[in-house]
Design a protein around this motif. Sequence first.
Motif: not given
Length: 354
Positions: A159-182
Amino acid sequence: MQRNQLLLLQRVLFRSCRAVCSLLFILSCMHIVGRPSVLHARSSKQSVPENDYKAAFIYHAARETVWPRYAFRSSTEAFRVGIIGNNDLAQTLKKLVLEKRIHTRPVQVISLSGKERVPDSLHILFIGKKMYSKRHHFIDSLLTEPVLTISDMKEFTRCGGMIGLRLKKKNRVTLNLHSVAQAGLHFDDEFIRLAEITTGISPAYLYNIANLTTFPSHVMNNPDSVFTVGILGKSPFCKKAHKMLVQGKIHQMRIKLIVTSKVKKALRSNMVYISKSEQDTYRGYLQRLHSKQILTVSEIPQFAYNGGFVQFNIRDKRTPLTLNQTAALAGLEFHPKLLEIAHIVVATVTREND
């Protein structure tokens, strides 16, 4: 047979390395929060409270992020973290950072209900999953601001957020590097390596670019009209992503989506995304579109160099965009924040046989 065994071994090693990295990351968060490690918690049949983990993660993420100088009004200004939709987390984080600092600055934690305007002075905004229906509102309000956005809601980085934290998922952290750079922010390379990167084009990219581009007056001065986004070629988005895109607004206008394989239909759009599936024919499309006041975007390599206006450099961590300044000839103007983070070219449309 031997080759298959080698490939299998490589996969096992890759997964093992990733698991070790994830474990080290979790242990570092638990060390920050001052609680027993995950391994110890499991052995004693105790679980770490969710808000403790989230608070530790926010603190850890802040330490691994670099803000531009203009994000702070003075050398003594406090580091401010806003928490929307989770007052308990705000209280937990306040206790955690009571005697700690982030980048040598004291830390202030502000609990927000979600009804008030997001303060201008924030450096981090955590958006609780209860705020899912308002996610676009919060993300949009910070499009050009150096504010790190974090959430535990699903699909946050898409959705354009920078860091997603999903505690119930195997991959707990997702990053959107485009949004971060912007936003003018940078992550430590190790932090990036331990996370899952949101890859490929996402609806948020189109949404953000359109909102950070000034269109001709007949488009901008008619808030009751509809902003049309055309997708030319095979759409990279699923139906859920299409729905996500049209839920927001571009320059306060409702969004209409057209998915087509015909340039004639795309000519009705204000912005046209040319799919990577059209890599062999896109230059012909640009010839048809270049005389119109249409923002053309794509992640096709060399797109901007061949006359397209916005090229997404999906795998580039530092320069996520290439902008073609000939967009000005079409009455389009890019926001200064985009120009700061982009590679700038001046290129006109070329013929396919050139």
